[in-house]
Scaffold this motif. Structure first.
Motif, mmCIF file in Angstrom:
data_model
loop_
_atom_site.group_PDB
_atom_site.id
_atom_site.type_symbol
_atom_site.label_atom_id
_atom_site.label_comp_id
_atom_site.label_asym_id
_atom_site.label_seq_id
_atom_site.Cartn_x
_atom_site.Cartn_y
_atom_site.Cartn_z
ATOM 1 N N PHE A 19 0.838 -1.209 0.000
ATOM 2 C CA PHE A 19 0.000 0.000 0.000
ATOM 3 C C PHE A 19 0.871 1.255 0.000
ATOM 4 C CE2 PHE A 19 -2.610 -3.207 2.233
ATOM 5 C CZ PHE A 19 -3.617 -3.323 1.296
ATOM 6 N N GLU A 20 1.885 1.250 0.865
ATOM 7 C CA GLU A 20 2.813 2.388 0.913
ATOM 8 C C GLU A 20 3.516 2.569 -0.425
ATOM 9 O OE1 GLU A 20 5.590 1.986 4.141
ATOM 10 O OE2 GLU A 20 3.993 1.855 5.632
ATOM 11 N N ALA A 21 3.852 1.459 -1.067
ATOM 12 C CA ALA A 21 4.560 1.519 -2.348
ATOM 13 C C ALA A 21 3.692 2.159 -3.428
ATOM 14 C CB ALA A 21 5.007 0.119 -2.770
ATOM 15 N N TRP A 22 2.442 1.724 -3.544
ATOM 16 C CA TRP A 22 1.531 2.305 -4.536
ATOM 17 C C TRP A 22 1.391 3.804 -4.301
ATOM 18 C CZ3 TRP A 22 -2.646 0.115 -7.827
ATOM 19 C CH2 TRP A 22 -2.456 -1.239 -8.141
ATOM 20 N N VAL A 23 1.086 4.178 -3.066
ATOM 21 C CA VAL A 23 0.892 5.598 -2.746
ATOM 22 C C VAL A 23 2.196 6.361 -2.961
ATOM 23 C CG1 VAL A 23 0.371 7.244 -0.897
ATOM 24 C CG2 VAL A 23 -1.034 5.190 -1.171
ATOM 25 N N GLY A 24 3.309 5.775 -2.550
ATOM 26 C CA GLY A 24 4.599 6.439 -2.701
ATOM 27 C C GLY A 24 4.951 6.737 -4.142
ATOM 28 N N ILE A 25 4.747 5.769 -5.011
ATOM 29 C CA ILE A 25 5.042 5.971 -6.437
ATOM 30 C C ILE A 25 4.137 7.047 -7.019
ATOM 31 C CG2 ILE A 25 4.858 4.915 -8.728
ATOM 32 C CD1 ILE A 25 5.837 2.275 -7.339
ATOM 33 N N LEU A 26 2.854 6.932 -6.755
ATOM 34 C CA LEU A 26 1.905 7.891 -7.342
ATOM 35 C C LEU A 26 2.083 9.287 -6.752
ATOM 36 C CD1 LEU A 26 -1.202 5.553 -7.602
ATOM 37 C CD2 LEU A 26 0.480 6.119 -9.362
ATOM 38 N N TYR A 27 2.347 9.367 -5.448
ATOM 39 C CA TYR A 27 2.593 10.671 -4.828
ATOM 40 C C TYR A 27 3.869 11.296 -5.405
ATOM 41 C CZ TYR A 27 3.348 14.402 -1.560
ATOM 42 O OH TYR A 27 3.558 15.646 -1.025
ATOM 43 N N SER A 28 4.900 10.489 -5.591
ATOM 44 C CA SER A 28 6.150 11.003 -6.175
ATOM 45 C C SER A 28 5.918 11.534 -7.581
ATOM 46 C CB SER A 28 7.211 9.907 -6.203
ATOM 47 O OG SER A 28 7.639 9.615 -4.894
ATOM 48 N N CYS A 29 5.029 10.874 -8.300
ATOM 49 C CA CYS A 29 4.723 11.339 -9.658
ATOM 50 C C CYS A 29 4.046 12.699 -9.640
ATOM 51 C CB CYS A 29 3.849 10.317 -10.383
ATOM 52 S SG CYS A 29 4.776 8.855 -10.874
ATOM 53 N N ILE A 30 3.064 12.885 -8.780
ATOM 54 C CA ILE A 30 2.375 14.187 -8.796
ATOM 55 C C ILE A 30 3.246 15.295 -8.229
ATOM 56 C CG2 ILE A 30 0.048 13.204 -8.765
ATOM 57 C CD1 ILE A 30 -0.198 14.208 -5.845
ATOM 58 N N ARG A 46 -8.938 9.752 -6.338
ATOM 59 C CA ARG A 46 -9.974 9.035 -7.080
ATOM 60 C C ARG A 46 -9.471 7.682 -7.563
ATOM 61 N NH1 ARG A 46 -10.335 8.869 -12.189
ATOM 62 N NH2 ARG A 46 -9.170 10.773 -12.567
ATOM 63 N N LEU A 47 -8.267 7.669 -8.122
ATOM 64 C CA LEU A 47 -7.709 6.431 -8.649
ATOM 65 C C LEU A 47 -7.490 5.388 -7.559
ATOM 66 C CD1 LEU A 47 -5.147 7.786 -11.251
ATOM 67 C CD2 LEU A 47 -7.229 6.508 -11.719
ATOM 68 N N LEU A 48 -6.933 5.801 -6.436
ATOM 69 C CA LEU A 48 -6.675 4.842 -5.363
ATOM 70 C C LEU A 48 -7.969 4.325 -4.743
ATOM 71 C CD1 LEU A 48 -3.527 6.411 -3.702
ATOM 72 C CD2 LEU A 48 -3.652 4.323 -5.056
ATOM 73 N N HIS A 49 -8.932 5.219 -4.562
ATOM 74 C CA HIS A 49 -10.205 4.790 -3.972
ATOM 75 C C HIS A 49 -11.008 3.888 -4.908
ATOM 76 C CE1 HIS A 49 -9.488 8.030 -0.996
ATOM 77 N NE2 HIS A 49 -9.957 7.082 -0.215
ATOM 78 N N SER A 50 -10.675 3.899 -6.199
ATOM 79 C CA SER A 50 -11.388 3.039 -7.147
ATOM 80 C C SER A 50 -10.812 1.622 -7.188
ATOM 81 C CB SER A 50 -11.351 3.646 -8.553
ATOM 82 O OG SER A 50 -10.056 3.531 -9.112
ATOM 83 N N LYS A 51 -9.692 1.406 -6.528
ATOM 84 C CA LYS A 51 -9.045 0.095 -6.529
ATOM 85 C C LYS A 51 -9.539 -0.743 -5.351
ATOM 86 C CE LYS A 51 -6.787 0.746 -10.166
ATOM 87 N NZ LYS A 51 -7.415 0.156 -11.316
#
Length: 148
Positions: A19-30, A46-51
C-alpha cells in the motif's frame, strides 16, 4: 533503545508495505515538478479509492509517510524502494496510474517525463507496452483543462 524501538524507527524510514509503495510511487509522480495541482491530488485520490485493494485502507497516514520519505530519501531512491514492493501482476497497472495522475493537468513536464522513464525501467515495463499505455493515457487526457 530496545529492538521494538529500532523496528518502529526503521519502519518509519522505509517502505514497509505494498500500500505504501503504490501511494509512494503515485505521490512522487504528482510531486515530480514540485507543483502539486488540485487536479493531480483529486486524480490520485480518485484512482486509489477506485481500486479494490484500497477498500477500507486509511489513506492519510500513507500520504503523510510518502511526503516524509520522499523528502528524506530523495525522489529517485524513494521510487526505487517503492518499486521493490510492487507485485509483478500490478506493475503495468501502477505505471498506467502514474501516467494518469501526471497527465491529470493535461501536461507532461520535463521532470515528470524523467520520473516516468525511470519508473518504466524500475518496473521493467516492455517498451512496446509502455508506448501503448502512454498513447492511451495521452488520448484519454487530451483537452484536459490545466490546473483543474
Amino acid at each position: 533503545m530496545n529492538s521494538f524501538e529500532d523496528k518502529n524507527i526503521s519502519s518509519q524510514n522505509s517502505v514497509t508495505s505494498e500500500f505504501e509503495a503504490w501511494v509512494g510511487i503515485l505521490y512522487s509522480c504528482i510531486s515530480a515538478d514540485n507543483q502539486i495541482t488540485d487536479s493531480e491530488t483529486a486524480s490520485l485520490s480518485r484512482l486509489l479509492h477506485s481500486k479494490e485493494k484500497f477498500i477500507g485502507i486509511d489513506m492519510a497516514p500513507l500520504y503523510a509517510k510518502a511526503f516524509n520519505l520522499r523528502i528524506e530519501m530523495g525522489q529517485l531512491k524513494y521510487v526505487s524502494a517503492c518499486c521493490e514492493w510492487i507485485k509483478e501482476e500490478d506493475k503495468e497497472t501502477v505505471f498506467a496510474l502514474a501516467l494518469e495522475v501526471l497527465l491529470a493537468d493535461g501536461i507532461l513536464e520535463k521532470e515528470e517525463k524523467n520520473v516516468i522513464e525511470f519508473l518504466s525501467k524500475l518496473l521493467k515495463i516492455e517498451l512496446g507496452m509502455a508506448s501503448k499505455i502512454i498513447e492511451v493515457i495521452f488520448l484519454k487526457n487530451k483537452g484536459n483543462v490545466k490546473g483543474i
